[in-house]
Motif scaffolding. Structure first.
Motif, PDB file in Angstrom:
ATOM      1  N   ARG A 166       0.837  -1.202   0.000  1.00 25.83           N
ATOM      2  CA  ARG A 166       0.000   0.000   0.000  1.00 25.83           C
ATOM      3  C   ARG A 166       0.873   1.253   0.000  1.00 25.83           C
ATOM      4  N   VAL A 167       0.386   2.268  -0.658  1.00 26.96           N
ATOM      5  CA  VAL A 167       1.080   3.558  -0.701  1.00 26.96           C
ATOM      6  C   VAL A 167       0.614   4.369   0.508  1.00 26.96           C
ATOM      7  N   TRP A 168       1.431   5.280   0.989  1.00 26.18           N
ATOM      8  CA  TRP A 168       1.142   5.999   2.226  1.00 26.18           C
ATOM      9  C   TRP A 168      -0.188   6.738   2.206  1.00 26.18           C
ATOM     10  N   PHE A 169      -0.609   7.253   1.041  1.00 26.58           N
ATOM     11  CA  PHE A 169      -1.815   8.074   0.999  1.00 26.58           C
ATOM     12  C   PHE A 169      -3.103   7.255   0.873  1.00 26.58           C
ATOM     13  N   GLU A 170      -3.008   5.931   0.825  1.00 25.99           N
ATOM     14  CA  GLU A 170      -4.206   5.118   0.685  1.00 25.99           C
ATOM     15  C   GLU A 170      -5.035   5.054   1.963  1.00 25.99           C
ATOM     16  N   LYS A 171      -4.479   5.508   3.094  1.00 24.64           N
ATOM     17  CA  LYS A 171      -5.288   5.545   4.309  1.00 24.64           C
ATOM     18  C   LYS A 171      -6.129   6.816   4.385  1.00 24.64           C
ATOM     19  N   PHE A 172      -5.945   7.725   3.426  1.00 25.31           N
ATOM     20  CA  PHE A 172      -6.727   8.956   3.329  1.00 25.31           C
ATOM     21  C   PHE A 172      -7.686   8.858   2.138  1.00 25.31           C
ATOM     22  N   PHE A 173      -8.559   9.877   1.997  1.00 23.19           N
ATOM     23  CA  PHE A 173      -9.304  10.002   0.744  1.00 23.19           C
ATOM     24  C   PHE A 173      -8.327  10.553  -0.273  1.00 23.19           C
ATOM     25  N   GLY A 185      -8.048  14.475   4.209  1.00 24.39           N
ATOM     26  CA  GLY A 185      -8.234  13.762   5.462  1.00 24.39           C
ATOM     27  C   GLY A 185      -9.673  13.292   5.628  1.00 24.39           C
ATOM     28  N   LYS A 186      -9.849  12.204   6.380  1.00 19.51           N
ATOM     29  CA  LYS A 186     -11.192  11.683   6.631  1.00 19.51           C
ATOM     30  C   LYS A 186     -11.830  12.325   7.864  1.00 19.51           C
ATOM     31  N   ASP A 187     -11.003  12.778   8.794  1.00 22.99           N
ATOM     32  CA  ASP A 187     -11.518  13.437  10.001  1.00 22.99           C
ATOM     33  C   ASP A 187     -10.523  14.511  10.439  1.00 22.99           C
ATOM     34  N   ALA A 188     -10.810  15.173  11.544  1.00 24.44           N
ATOM     35  CA  ALA A 188      -9.956  16.284  12.006  1.00 24.44           C
ATOM     36  C   ALA A 188      -8.538  15.790  12.316  1.00 24.44           C
ATOM     37  N   HIS A 189      -8.426  14.602  12.903  1.00 22.51           N
ATOM     38  CA  HIS A 189      -7.101  14.071  13.229  1.00 22.51           C
ATOM     39  C   HIS A 189      -6.274  13.844  11.960  1.00 22.51           C
ATOM     40  N   GLN A 190      -6.884  13.255  10.930  1.00 16.99           N
ATOM     41  CA  GLN A 190      -6.154  13.027   9.679  1.00 16.99           C
ATOM     42  C   GLN A 190      -5.835  14.338   8.983  1.00 16.99           C
ATOM     43  N   ASN A 191      -6.719  15.370   9.109  1.00 15.13           N
ATOM     44  CA  ASN A 191      -6.414  16.688   8.524  1.00 15.13           C
ATOM     45  C   ASN A 191      -5.134  17.247   9.125  1.00 15.13           C
ATOM     46  N   GLU A 192      -5.002  17.163  10.455  1.00 15.95           N
ATOM     47  CA  GLU A 192      -3.792  17.650  11.122  1.00 15.95           C
ATOM     48  C   GLU A 192      -2.573  16.828  10.698  1.00 15.95           C
ATOM     49  N   LEU A 193      -2.754  15.509  10.620  1.00 17.84           N
ATOM     50  CA  LEU A 193      -1.656  14.630  10.227  1.00 17.84           C
ATOM     51  C   LEU A 193      -1.164  14.962   8.816  1.00 17.84           C
ATOM     52  N   LEU A 194      -2.080  15.250   7.908  1.00 19.12           N
ATOM     53  CA  LEU A 194      -1.692  15.612   6.538  1.00 19.12           C
ATOM     54  C   LEU A 194      -0.843  16.876   6.524  1.00 19.12           C
ATOM     55  N   VAL A 195      -1.304  17.880   7.265  1.00 16.65           N
ATOM     56  CA  VAL A 195      -0.597  19.168   7.241  1.00 16.65           C
ATOM     57  C   VAL A 195       0.753  19.064   7.936  1.00 16.65           C
ATOM     58  N   LYS A 196       0.793  18.428   9.109  1.00 15.88           N
ATOM     59  CA  LYS A 196       2.028  18.417   9.899  1.00 15.88           C
ATOM     60  C   LYS A 196       3.063  17.401   9.406  1.00 15.88           C
ATOM     61  N   ARG A 197       2.619  16.233   8.942  1.00 18.10           N
ATOM     62  CA  ARG A 197       3.588  15.210   8.596  1.00 18.10           C
ATOM     63  C   ARG A 197       3.847  15.084   7.093  1.00 18.10           C
ATOM     64  N   HIS A 239     -18.243  24.442   7.230  1.00 14.50           N
ATOM     65  CA  HIS A 239     -18.091  23.640   8.440  1.00 14.50           C
ATOM     66  C   HIS A 239     -17.948  22.161   8.064  1.00 14.50           C
ATOM     67  N   GLY A 240     -16.906  21.496   8.566  1.00 15.09           N
ATOM     68  CA  GLY A 240     -16.673  20.083   8.306  1.00 15.09           C
ATOM     69  C   GLY A 240     -15.941  19.792   7.009  1.00 15.09           C
ATOM     70  N   ALA A 241     -15.491  20.819   6.307  1.00 13.99           N
ATOM     71  CA  ALA A 241     -14.773  20.597   5.049  1.00 13.99           C
ATOM     72  C   ALA A 241     -13.413  19.969   5.339  1.00 13.99           C
ATOM     73  N   ALA A 242     -12.958  19.116   4.441  1.00 16.75           N
ATOM     74  CA  ALA A 242     -11.688  18.409   4.620  1.00 16.75           C
ATOM     75  C   ALA A 242     -10.517  19.272   4.177  1.00 16.75           C
ATOM     76  N   THR A 243      -9.372  18.970   4.775  1.00 14.64           N
ATOM     77  CA  THR A 243      -8.119  19.566   4.328  1.00 14.64           C
ATOM     78  C   THR A 243      -7.657  18.773   3.118  1.00 14.64           C
ATOM     79  N   VAL A 244      -7.308  19.465   2.038  1.00 19.19           N
ATOM     80  CA  VAL A 244      -6.897  18.803   0.803  1.00 19.19           C
ATOM     81  C   VAL A 244      -5.500  19.292   0.437  1.00 19.19           C
ATOM     82  N   ILE A 245      -4.645  18.344   0.091  1.00 21.96           N
ATOM     83  CA  ILE A 245      -3.284  18.682  -0.324  1.00 21.96           C
ATOM     84  C   ILE A 245      -3.085  18.153  -1.739  1.00 21.96           C
ATOM     85  N   ILE A 246      -2.572  19.013  -2.607  1.00 19.29           N
ATOM     86  CA  ILE A 246      -2.214  18.610  -3.965  1.00 19.29           C
ATOM     87  C   ILE A 246      -0.709  18.354  -3.951  1.00 19.29           C
TER      88      ILE A 246
END
Length: 176
Positions: free
Chosen positions: A100-107, A120-132, A146-153
């Motif tokens: 599995r590739v690292w990003f497969e645990k996310f949307f 990210g799927k939830d707030a915790h994954q949104n933070e993980l995407l940005v910080k790590r 409200h509730g929108a996901a963090t998206v990284i290109i």
């Protein structure tokens, strides 16, 4: 062929004499063996019974051959159907897993311009995407909903990200 013995020679060398096939004369006539202990009619009857037995045996042999051929064809057809069924079921069976590739645990999805877009799927994954996982050349997209996901290109090329990819990522952020 039977060996012929010459009584005149002392060294007893064997010479082969031509003997026709049993029941057939050299001229092609059928020879019927006649026993001295029975009449000509009894010998003919015995020969006829032997001929009938041989014909019956030949018929049974041909029938057994056709039966065995039918069974062999049926078995081959069954095995072919079984192989086809197994092949059809193969995609449903256990396959060798891929890494599995690292990003497969996310949307995630691959954009029209072949950039990987991760959310990210939830707030915790949104933070993980940005910080790590966010790098300096990546583009961050977030909707003011409200509730929108963090998206990284993920921008591996390091240049400008095409506007179509940014639009797809923004739609993804709103929908997630």
């Amino acid at each position: 062929r039977l060996p012929a013995f010459d009584d005149d020679e002392a060294d007893t060398t064997h010479q082969e004499a031509e003997v026709p096939a049993p029941g057939v004369a050299a001229s092609g006539e059928v020879l019927v063996p006649v026993g001295l202990d029975q009449s000509g009619m009894a010998s003919a009857r015995e020969f006829h019974q032997q001929r009938k037995k041989a014909a019956s045996k030949e018929a049974r042999t041909q029938e057994a051959e056709s039966t065995s051929m039918k069974k062999a064809r049926a078995k081959a057809d069954r095995s072919a159907r079984e192989a086809a069924r197994k092949q059809a079921e193969a995609p449903l069976g256990i396959r060798e897993g891929r890494k599995r590739v690292w990003f497969e645990k996310f949307f995630w999805f691959v954009s029209s311009d072949r950039c990987v877009v991760v959310a990210g799927k939830d707030a915790h994954q949104n933070e993980l995407l940005v910080k790590r996982y966010m790098r300096s050349q990546d583009v961050y997209v977030h909707a003011d909903v409200h509730g929108a996901a963090t998206v990284i290109i993920r921008n591996d090329a390091g240049g400008a990200v095409p506007p179509r990819t940014i639009e797809e990522a923004a739609s993804f952020a709103v929908c997630r």
